[in-house]
Motif scaffolding. Sequence first.
Motif, short mmCIF file in Angstrom:
data_model
loop_
_atom_site.label_atom_id
_atom_site.label_comp_id
_atom_site.label_asym_id
_atom_site.label_seq_id
_atom_site.Cartn_x
_atom_site.Cartn_y
_atom_site.Cartn_z
N ALA A 194 -1.43 -10.38 -8.25
CA ALA A 194 -2.43 -9.74 -7.40
C ALA A 194 -2.96 -10.72 -6.36
CB ALA A 194 -3.57 -9.21 -8.28
N THR A 195 -3.16 -11.97 -6.80
CA THR A 195 -3.64 -12.98 -5.87
C THR A 195 -2.63 -13.24 -4.76
OG1 THR A 195 -4.87 -14.03 -7.65
CG2 THR A 195 -4.48 -15.35 -5.69
N VAL B 61 6.71 4.10 5.22
CA VAL B 61 5.30 4.33 5.51
C VAL B 61 4.41 3.63 4.47
CG1 VAL B 61 3.52 6.11 5.68
CG2 VAL B 61 5.78 6.52 6.66
N LEU B 62 4.82 3.72 3.21
CA LEU B 62 4.04 3.10 2.12
C LEU B 62 3.94 1.59 2.32
CD1 LEU B 62 2.66 3.31 -0.67
CD2 LEU B 62 4.93 3.08 -1.69
N VAL B 63 5.09 0.94 2.57
CA VAL B 63 5.11 -0.51 2.75
C VAL B 63 4.28 -0.92 3.97
CG1 VAL B 63 6.57 -2.50 3.31
CG2 VAL B 63 7.30 -0.85 1.57
N SER B 64 4.40 -0.17 5.06
CA SER B 64 3.68 -0.50 6.29
C SER B 64 2.17 -0.39 6.09
CB SER B 64 4.12 0.43 7.43
OG SER B 64 5.50 0.28 7.67
N ALA B 65 1.73 0.67 5.41
CA ALA B 65 0.30 0.84 5.15
C ALA B 65 -0.23 -0.25 4.23
CB ALA B 65 0.04 2.22 4.56
N LEU B 66 0.57 -0.62 3.23
CA LEU B 66 0.14 -1.68 2.32
C LEU B 66 -0.03 -3.00 3.06
CD1 LEU B 66 2.24 -1.08 -0.93
CD2 LEU B 66 -0.25 -1.10 -0.76
N VAL B 67 0.93 -3.28 3.95
CA VAL B 67 0.91 -4.57 4.64
C VAL B 67 -0.13 -4.61 5.75
CG1 VAL B 67 2.27 -6.13 6.09
CG2 VAL B 67 3.28 -5.09 4.06
N GLY B 68 -0.17 -3.56 6.57
CA GLY B 68 -0.99 -3.63 7.79
C GLY B 68 -2.19 -2.74 7.84
N GLY B 69 -2.33 -1.79 6.91
CA GLY B 69 -3.50 -0.93 6.94
C GLY B 69 -3.27 0.35 7.72
N HIS C 80 -9.36 -1.00 0.74
CA HIS C 80 -10.80 -1.23 0.91
C HIS C 80 -11.46 -1.57 -0.44
CE1 HIS C 80 -14.84 -0.89 2.49
NE2 HIS C 80 -15.14 -0.03 1.51
N ALA C 81 -11.05 -0.83 -1.47
CA ALA C 81 -11.60 -1.09 -2.80
C ALA C 81 -11.21 -2.47 -3.30
CB ALA C 81 -11.13 -0.02 -3.79
N ILE C 82 -9.94 -2.83 -3.07
CA ILE C 82 -9.47 -4.16 -3.49
C ILE C 82 -10.21 -5.26 -2.74
CG2 ILE C 82 -7.49 -5.72 -3.47
CD1 ILE C 82 -5.71 -3.28 -4.01
N ASP C 83 -10.40 -5.06 -1.42
CA ASP C 83 -11.13 -6.06 -0.63
C ASP C 83 -12.56 -6.21 -1.10
OD1 ASP C 83 -8.88 -6.44 0.87
OD2 ASP C 83 -9.52 -5.25 2.58
N THR C 84 -13.19 -5.09 -1.43
CA THR C 84 -14.57 -5.14 -1.91
C THR C 84 -14.66 -5.89 -3.22
OG1 THR C 84 -15.07 -3.03 -0.83
CG2 THR C 84 -16.57 -3.76 -2.57
N ILE C 85 -13.75 -5.57 -4.14
CA ILE C 85 -13.74 -6.25 -5.45
C ILE C 85 -13.46 -7.73 -5.27
CG2 ILE C 85 -12.53 -6.43 -7.64
CD1 ILE C 85 -12.08 -3.38 -7.48
N ALA C 86 -12.50 -8.05 -4.40
CA ALA C 86 -12.16 -9.46 -4.17
C ALA C 86 -13.33 -10.22 -3.56
CB ALA C 86 -10.94 -9.55 -3.26
N ALA C 87 -14.04 -9.55 -2.62
CA ALA C 87 -15.19 -10.20 -1.99
C ALA C 87 -16.30 -10.44 -3.01
CB ALA C 87 -15.71 -9.34 -0.83
N GLN C 88 -16.54 -9.42 -3.87
CA GLN C 88 -17.55 -9.58 -4.90
C GLN C 88 -17.20 -10.71 -5.86
OE1 GLN C 88 -17.78 -5.69 -6.64
NE2 GLN C 88 -19.21 -4.90 -5.11
#
Length: 452
Positions: free
Chosen positions: A6-7, A58-66, A121-129
């Motif tokens: 995950a890291t 589409v899945l890979v692109s969204a995962l990588v770039g948003g 967004h959820a992952i970023d929030t958890i990582a930031a916390q």
Amino acid sequence: MFAETATSALVASMVTRQRPIVSYAIALVSVLLAAWVRWLADGLLGGNIPFLSFFPAVLVSALVGGLWVGVLATALSMVVAGYFFVSPTYEWALTARGVLSLLGFVIVSGSIVLVIVLLRHAIDTIAAQEQNQRSLIESAPNGIVVVGQNGVIMGVNACAERLFGYERTELIGKSVEVLVPEKIASVHVGFRERFQQAPETRPMGAGRDLRARRRDGSEFPVEIGLNPVNWEGRRGVLATVTDITERKQHEERQAILARELEHRVGNMFAVILATIRRTLTRGRSISEAEHILTQRVQLLADAHAVLSESLFKEVSVDRLLANSIGSFSEQVISTGPDIAVKAKAAEALSFIFHELLTNAVKHGALSRPVGIVFVTKAIEREGERELFRFLWRETGGPPIGAVTRQGFGSFILLEFPKQFGGGAKLDYRADGLTYDLSLPVDAIRNDALRTE
């Protein structure tokens, strides 16, 4: 392993977001690979499911770039698949079936992009916390040790490294009992296991003196707070460790000072009572007794003022002598080494010096302007003992007659030294009084301070 994966994914995502051109390039390559795969499978699928291989792109692109990289991959997939794989192929015209297929692709791809964006967004929030939590723990002024349910140390901060003398890598994975004094380590295991059965936020060992063990085996007093936490997906306990060595030392100093003050106050009242009894003797008028008693109580107050400045530890003999002779300093010549004496000896010497001065002013050398008092101090050895010698010798005063009465003054000069194992002699010579005082050094001081 999961945490490391995950890291790594999070780091890769952060890199691509910092360099958006890389994200868009990945989206383009993904669509081209999807088109190539679809072309290879064209013999099997024909015109059926034209967008099948483009969903992963589409899945890979969204995962990588948003969001916008996912939208770009969706748009490129619509163009490529619509032209090459939707009937009629190699034409921009679409049949009703092609329109429905294209619409279905847009809906599914849009859903994929939306889910991925929300997930990111959820992952970023958890990582930031988590990062904020780790930053707070790392910068905390107290030592922090995170312990798992099995008693193994999972994390420490920089302050804990300094407190215990370990490197972080040395502590991670070790049993927390390495930080507990050896004599209670086995008992601590039972306490820890009982806490894990019903964890709650509370201080550790309330009402008991807690100690921790450093790497070198030395121990120090601590306060510890316990807080249940989730650490890297596992349940554990966050222990906040505070070194209270300075506080304990301060409390001990306060306790010593309180006992010393209690002792000094008791002694002071005892001395005052003895002074009153010795002063109020028969043969003195009330006014005479009042004058003598006032002088002696004032002397005791002056001595205690000097002792207070030194926190009742030790006082210089020269300071006591100077405080007694006052304005007669030009007629009193003092030589020899100085010595620091403890409080009880300082009180006795203050009375002795005052009595010598009073007698000299009334009847001896200081009653005349030409009179001189020579004070000689010395440290002498008598067998295995060191003695403090104090010699008071008067010259230039009036002739001294024979002394027929022994009053409180004589009691002070001759009896006070005996409480320290010393002695004194009075010699009423024709040319002036001589007073020879001898006191064991180890009985009158805590530590000597000599200045030649």
